[in-house]
Design a protein around this motif. Sequence first.
Motif: not given
Length: 155
Positions: A129-136
């Motif tokens: 996914l574009p632009g994602v800096s963090r996923m929790e």
Amino acid sequence: MEFDTVDRKLLQALANEGRASHQQLSEEIGRSPTSIARRQRQLEETGVIRGYGADINMGSLGFGVTVHLKITLASQSNEVLSAFEDAIRKSPSVIQCELMSGADDYYVTVLVSSLEHFEEIHREELSKLPGVSRMETGFVLRKVVERRLPPGWQD
């Protein structure tokens, strides 16, 4: 729109059994089938009732694990938000995505069959996914409460 006791009872009955006939609803609520039909039609026409659907047991279809992800984007620019939203709409495993206030930008829900299935979706869809800096990520262990009406509308 103002809701009286009959409207509330009707919405509660339909939330519990969306396929109930006007006769069944009238017996439960204590009004005539014609009155119930008129009120139900009014609730539909005003958009209070958006539609009717089956409550499907996703576990019986092989999707017994619900995964919630909090996603933070690298930027709040319109370009980044639009690119992310366009991409997540195309992600076949995502069943819900909501733009949020606060520290996280999006709250995403995915249904999977197993941890291995989630790993595959993470690798093939979510990590791209574009632009994602963090996923929790959080896994639902058990539903404790699931209401179909707002507080104060249940019996």
